[in-house]
Design an enzyme around this catalytic site. Structure first.
Site, PDB file in Angstrom:
ATOM      1  N   TYR A 107      -5.998   4.344   2.369  1.00 50.40           N
ATOM      2  CA  TYR A 107      -5.255   3.397   3.201  1.00 50.40           C
ATOM      3  C   TYR A 107      -4.605   4.176   4.332  1.00 50.40           C
ATOM      4  O   TYR A 107      -4.058   5.257   4.113  1.00 50.40           O
ATOM      5  CB  TYR A 107      -4.177   2.706   2.359  1.00 50.40           C
ATOM      6  CG  TYR A 107      -3.264   1.787   3.135  1.00 50.40           C
ATOM      7  CD1 TYR A 107      -3.736   0.576   3.637  1.00 50.40           C
ATOM      8  CD2 TYR A 107      -1.933   2.120   3.372  1.00 50.40           C
ATOM      9  CE1 TYR A 107      -2.904  -0.271   4.346  1.00 50.40           C
ATOM     10  CE2 TYR A 107      -1.083   1.275   4.082  1.00 50.40           C
ATOM     11  CZ  TYR A 107      -1.574   0.070   4.565  1.00 50.40           C
ATOM     12  OH  TYR A 107      -0.739  -0.766   5.266  1.00 50.40           O
TER      13      TYR A 107
ATOM     14  N   LYS B 295       6.236   8.840   5.254  1.00 45.52           N
ATOM     15  CA  LYS B 295       7.103   8.503   4.123  1.00 45.52           C
ATOM     16  C   LYS B 295       8.196   9.537   3.784  1.00 45.52           C
ATOM     17  O   LYS B 295       9.356   9.312   4.078  1.00 45.52           O
ATOM     18  CB  LYS B 295       6.244   8.164   2.916  1.00 45.52           C
ATOM     19  CG  LYS B 295       5.464   6.856   3.174  1.00 45.52           C
ATOM     20  CD  LYS B 295       4.662   6.381   2.018  1.00 45.52           C
ATOM     21  CE  LYS B 295       4.118   4.976   2.270  1.00 45.52           C
ATOM     22  NZ  LYS B 295       2.694   4.879   2.506  1.00 45.52           N
TER      23      LYS B 295
ATOM     24  N   ASP C  82      -4.533  12.360   6.671  1.00 46.58           N
ATOM     25  CA  ASP C  82      -3.443  11.393   6.621  1.00 46.58           C
ATOM     26  C   ASP C  82      -2.519  11.811   5.477  1.00 46.58           C
ATOM     27  O   ASP C  82      -2.786  11.534   4.313  1.00 46.58           O
ATOM     28  CB  ASP C  82      -3.991   9.981   6.411  1.00 46.58           C
ATOM     29  CG  ASP C  82      -2.869   8.946   6.344  1.00 46.58           C
ATOM     30  OD1 ASP C  82      -1.688   9.344   6.403  1.00 46.58           O
ATOM     31  OD2 ASP C  82      -3.185   7.751   6.232  1.00 46.58           O
TER      32      ASP C  82
HETATM   33  C1  LIG Z   1       1.994   4.051   3.625  1.00 45.93           C
HETATM   34  C2  LIG Z   1       0.815   4.686   4.233  1.00 45.93           C
HETATM   35  C3  LIG Z   1       0.481   4.518   5.587  1.00 45.93           C
HETATM   36  C4  LIG Z   1       1.208   3.547   6.465  1.00 45.93           C
HETATM   37  O1  LIG Z   1       2.507   3.931   6.694  1.00 45.93           O
HETATM   38  P1  LIG Z   1       3.580   2.822   7.175  1.00 45.93           P
HETATM   39  O2  LIG Z   1       4.804   3.617   7.475  1.00 45.93           O
HETATM   40  O3  LIG Z   1       3.710   1.860   6.046  1.00 45.93           O
HETATM   41  O4  LIG Z   1       3.007   2.190   8.390  1.00 45.93           O
HETATM   42  C5  LIG Z   1      -0.546   5.271   6.107  1.00 45.93           C
HETATM   43  N1  LIG Z   1      -1.228   6.128   5.349  1.00 45.93           N
HETATM   44  C6  LIG Z   1      -0.952   6.306   4.050  1.00 45.93           C
HETATM   45  C7  LIG Z   1      -1.733   7.314   3.280  1.00 45.93           C
HETATM   46  C8  LIG Z   1       0.056   5.577   3.439  1.00 45.93           C
HETATM   47  O5  LIG Z   1       0.288   5.712   2.128  1.00 45.93           O
END
Ligand SMILES: *Cc1c(COP(=O)(O)O)cnc(C)c1O
Length: 428
Positions: free
Chosen positions: A140, A261, A233
């Site tokens: 994601y 995060k 990511d």
């Molecule tokens: C949570 C998440 C996102 C998106 O981040 P937001 O701050 O919610 O937009 C992107 N990549 C990964 C791997 C994530 O877990």
């Protein structure tokens, strides 16, 4: 007799779609509403206290309301909250990231993970002048059109996974299975239209899936050989797996890395970092457009700087400790499963874990989907009944923080023991 959460939820549904501001937060009949959080706990409007293993989907590495971080932000508030002109703190943060993450030669500070991955993908396309992005199925990358893509029947090309986005855009994303290096290699070798590969170096959005040995280094080799941009990511793994995230943990140098995060331990801050030659494509020096009013605001930047300072000050007390806490939990749950005659799979790494209600090994989305979701739901509610809050989906990850105590772990294991006994069905 209805509780306060139920009454608030009833009001919520008439003014907020489904009553929640992000879809995962809803589960039937209604989610509990929270008043406050401290350490490893959240307290609801009904004065119930839960041990939290969702932890802001991994953001709260130091737990809720970490005192020295909160005090620091209170001081910053008096100096203003938004300037929209540059501050020295932004420079200090970018310098800090460069010093702890070798691949982070330059940084743009943003607000959310979504912005970071969207910008990273634009940079890969601009740099290579190619259109296609390879995504690993089950990863994601935020709720933008490039990422809301699922597999189609034709082998690689994606189709839209959300109404309101288009198959035209989705078809620019190609999907391959996680941990399947030969599919990825074939795809990259047989096409000349691939701009980049984006991957969660540890996949935390299909449950928890660990990269097999050499998988990430093979991806680095193949992308490098073929002039394809590699994007890590690290929105989940950044600052969590180690202070330098997965790139440090696995010793791999991607071209672009995204963070969010845990970077601000509960404050909205994100970053897209990478090679100078790529990052300089951002406007105004380059022609890749990226902008945000709140990007680099002093509160978020102070939160990130202070969080990183705390992580550094904790030094060797931090990562070994959260790993040990998580290992204790995981081996405890494994013992419970065995004692009950079950054979479920648990994946874990560092301070992250997830229990899959399947006997099979889970190494990609297909195997994650073998989990018994009806049983997962029952487990979720059984844990909730015992004051333990985990993310309400099999396809998320549980997170341990620095402030989870031995007592939390004992109570959680007791809770899992009772909950699993309730949901037990036989696995052959
Ligand atoms: C949570 C998440 C996102 C998106 O981040 P937001 O701050 O919610 O937009 C992107 N990549 C990964 C791997 C994530 O877990």
């Amino acid at each position: 007799m209805s509780d306060k959460s139920e009454l608030i939820f009833k009001r919520a549904t008439s003014v907020i779609p489904s009553g929640v501001n992000s879809p995962i937060r809803y589960y039937p009949p209604y989610p509990f509403f929270v008043n406050s959080g401290f350490g490893s706990k959240m307290v609801t409007v009904d004065h119930k206290t839960y041990i939290d293993f969702c932890m802001g989907y991994g953001a709260l590495l130091l737990g809720h309301a970490y005192p020295s971080l909160i005090d620091h932000i209170k001081d910053q508030l008096d100096d203003g909250t938004l300037f929209c002109v540059p501050t020295e703190k932004e420079v200090i943060l970018a310098e800090k990231l460069s010093s702890i993450i070798p691949a982070a030669e330059m940084t743009r500070i943003l607000n959310t993970g979504l912005e970071a991955t969207m910008t990273a993908i634009r940079l890969a396309r601009a740099h290579t002048k190619k259109k296609k992005i390879v995504k690993l199925d089950g990863c994601y990358h935020g709720a933008h059109d490039y990422g809301l893509v699922k597999r189609s029947d034709s082998d690689y090309e994606g189709v839209s996974s959300s109404e309101g986005t288009t198959d035209e855009v989705a078809s620019l994303t190609l999907l391959v299975d996680y941990n399947d290096i030969s599919s990825l290699e074939n795809l990259i070798r047989n096409r000349d239209d691939i701009a980049g590969v984006i991957i969660e170096p540890v996949a935390a959005n299909m449950g928890l899936v660990i990269p097999e040995k050499q998988y990430l280094s093979e991806i680095r080799r193949i992308t490098q050989q073929n002039g394809v941009v590699l994007i890590f990511d690290e929105v989940v793994t950044g600052f969590r797996l180690s202070i330098g995230g997965a790139s440090e943990f696995f010793g791999i140098r991607p071209d672009i890395i995204t963070y969010a995060k845990a970077m601000g331990n509960g404050f909205p801050v994100a970053a897209v970092c990478g090679k100078k030659s790529l990052m300089e494509l951002l406007s105004p020096s380059g022609n890749v457009y990226q902008a945000s009013t709140y990007a680099g605001n002093p509160i978020s930047v102070s939160a990130a700087l202070k969080t990183i300072q705390i992580l550094e000050d904790l030094g060797n007390d931090l990562y070994p400790r959260i790993t040990r806490t998580c290992d204790t939990l995981v081996s405890g749950i494994s013992d419970i499963i065995k004692d009950l005659g079950l054979k479920f799979t648990i994946n874990s790494i560092g301070s992250m874990f997830q229990l899959f209600l399947t006997c099979d090994e889970v190494k990609n989305l297909t195997t994650a989907k073998k989990s018994d979701l009806v049983m997962f739901k029952r487990l979720y509610y059984q844990l909730l009944k015992r004051d333990i809050f985990i993310p309400p989906s099999q396809f998320e990850t549980c997170f341990v923080s620095y402030v989870h105590t031995d007592d939390d772990i004992d109570r959680t294991l007791e809770g899992y023991g009772q909950a699993l006994k309730e949901v037990k069905t036989h696995c052959d």
